[in-house]
Write a protein that holds these residues in place. Structure first.
Motif: not given
Length: 528
Positions: A508-528
């Motif tokens: 979970l931790y490894e896949l979650e990091r990938e998803l979090d990085v992409e969310a930050i790239r999209l500019g939605v990193g502060e959205e839950r």
């Protein structure tokens, strides 16, 4: 120069030393903790080096809480529960067996040593260190189950060792001892300590649900281990288990209550904190050893050194006997256990038996020994006990630390496919969930039709290739919003698989990091 200036300069100097030695260790075939201890030893031997005494309360309060909390946070609860029996046999059974064996040996070696003090010595050197094992083994190709057992043992064994230690010291100082009271106290301390950890972590989760400030939440998570430790100490229960329980609980909920940006920022801060704390622990160990060598008369040092070597051999030997016996004897006696949990690979059993480096907890408990008994007489053999404790730390770190990497290479462990299989399964489920969410949103008025077609093709390619990755960066606010929705759908799928026990927390931790990085790239990193 003021005391404050000296303290700041000392902290900067030790921090710089940690960084230099760590960088050097990456270029040498020597485990980093051993080089850090060696560097600290050299500092301790320098004439006139203004290094203050290492206070036990400082060690317990400053260093242990973040180390234990972080180690528990990255421990898979599913695998911890699956291996609770071997972890318990090591963390409780082996601690008691080692304490008893060392007590017998030291009582024979030191004339007139009271049995209570001998038990205290055994409790001091009985628990392997959470930092040392992880620092040496985590970069080596070790089977996942072996790593889980070693990590789980190091999380729990400090609690059982400290109960034995405090009981033995109290008996030595006051002459009072009750076996029944000790057993009852252990279970009360453990249960209430776990409850305290859960309550602190639950409070953090409740705050995280209501606050969406990455900086504030990062600060709250940093304060969590010390909050758990203080609360447990005020209640006189196990602060060790409070930190362990809190870290485990927080990991189970952190994926759903904070934003990707908070997780990413908090993880980076914790990486730096644990790097500094772990390095300082070993440097301070070496400094303390150097100071002790300089301040102890040579005859006492030589005599206690031989005693330390004898105790080290007993500590290692007891573990080498206990681990295979505790592994195979219950299975020999119980057909039901053999069927439920077949005997593990002997190579893994041998590795667990050999991995038992001692560290900062042994040093802190030795330093915490009182200087006098209740009647005012000097605490028996206190200087010798300090040398024995430091000697055991040094012997186990050097002998076992230096031999672990060659031993692991010689054992030729086969690759464990389970994490890869789980990761592939999780990626497929995430893709399916993301695609289902895309179809649900395809007819929404704000969703660009051309973006839906592009994402359908992208998901098809990813699904056919059975590979990772995340939806690529969009071009408009609507595109980014759509892709953010798909990322959230993929994350929910991965978290659900972890909650169902289909994948481990590490996957979970490894896949979650990938998803979090992409969310930050999209500019939605502060959205839950």
């Amino acid at each position: 120069m003021t005391d404050t200036s000296q303290t700041v300069l000392l902290a900067l100097g030790l921090g710089s030393l940690v960084m230099v030695v760590t960088a050097l260790a990456r270029r040498l075939p020597v485990p980093t903790p051993i080089l850090q201890v060696g560097a600290g030893l050299l500092v301790g031997l320098i004439q006139g080096a203004a290094v203050p005494d290492l206070e036990p309360d400082l060690v317990f309060f400053v260093f242990l809480p973040p180390v234990l909390w972080s180690a528990a946070y990255f421990t898979s609860l599913r695998e911890f529960k699956a291996n609770i029996r071997p972890i318990g046999l090591l963390a409780i059974g082996l601690v008691i067996a080692t304490t008893g064996a060392v007590a017998v040996v030291t009582h024979a070696l030191l004339p007139g040593l009271p049995w209570a003090v001998a038990v205290a010595i055994g409790a001091i050197v009985s628990p392997p260190d959470a930092v040392a094992a992880g620092a040496i083994i985590k970069r080596l190709p070790v089977p996942r189950r072996v790593m889980v057992i070693l990590e789980g043992e190091s999380l729990v064994n400090d609690a059982s060792a400290l109960v034995l230690y405090r009981t033995a010291v109290l008996a030595a100082v006051t002459g009072h001892f009750s076996l029944g009271e000790t057993v009852v106290r252990f279970f009360i301390d453990a249960a209430v300590g776990v409850l305290v950890g859960f309550m602190i972590a639950w409070l953090i989760v409740a705050i995280a649900r209501r606050v969406n400030d990455p900086v504030a939440l990062g600060l709250v998570t940093l304060l969590a281990p010390w909050s758990a430790w203080i609360a447990a100490e005020l209640l006189h229960v196990s602060a060790v288990l409070a930190c362990v329980a809190g870290g485990l609980y927080l990991r189970q909920h952190f994926s759903t209550v904070v934003s990707p940006l908070t997780r990413t920022n908090t993880g980076a801060v914790w990486d730096v904190l644990i790097f500094v704390v772990s390095g300082l622990i070993f440097v301070l160990l070496g400094i303390q050893f150097g100071d002790l060598v300089e301040s102890t008369p040579l005859p006492t040092l030589v005599r206690a050194g031989w005693h330390a070597l004898a105790v080290s051999l007993i500590v290692i030997l007891v573990r080498l006997i206990w681990v295979p016996v505790a592994t195979y004897l219950p299975r020999w006696a119980s057909a039901r256990l053999r069927q439920r949990d077949p005997a593990p690979n002997p190579k893994g059993v041998g590795l667990v038996a050999w991995t038992s480096m001692r560290g900062i907890v042994s040093l802190a408990t030795a330093l915490a020994l009182p200087t006098a008994l209740a009647d005012g007489t000097r605490f028996p053999y206190r200087p010798e006990i300090l040398i024995i404790a430091l000697g055991v730390i040094l012997v186990t770190l050097v002998i076992q630390g230096l031999t672990l990497a060659p031993l692991i290479r010689k054992l030729h462990f086969s690759h464990d496919p389970a994490p890869d299989i789980e990761q592939q399964h999780a990626r497929r489920e995430a893709l399916r969930n993301g695609l289902e969410r895309l179809e649900d949103l395809a007819n929404e008025p704000w969703v660009p039709g051309e973006e839906v077609a592009l994402l359908r093709e992208e998901y098809r390619r990813r699904s056919e290739a059975d590979q990772g990755g995340t939806p690529g960066q969009g071009r408009s606010d609507a595109s980014n919003r759509l892709r953010a929705e798909l990322l959230r759908a993929e994350r929910r799928a991965v978290v659900r698989l972890r909650d169902e026990g289909a994948i481990s927390d590490q996957v979970l931790y490894e896949l979650e990091r990938e998803l979090d990085v992409e969310a930050i790239r999209l500019g939605v990193g502060e959205e839950r």
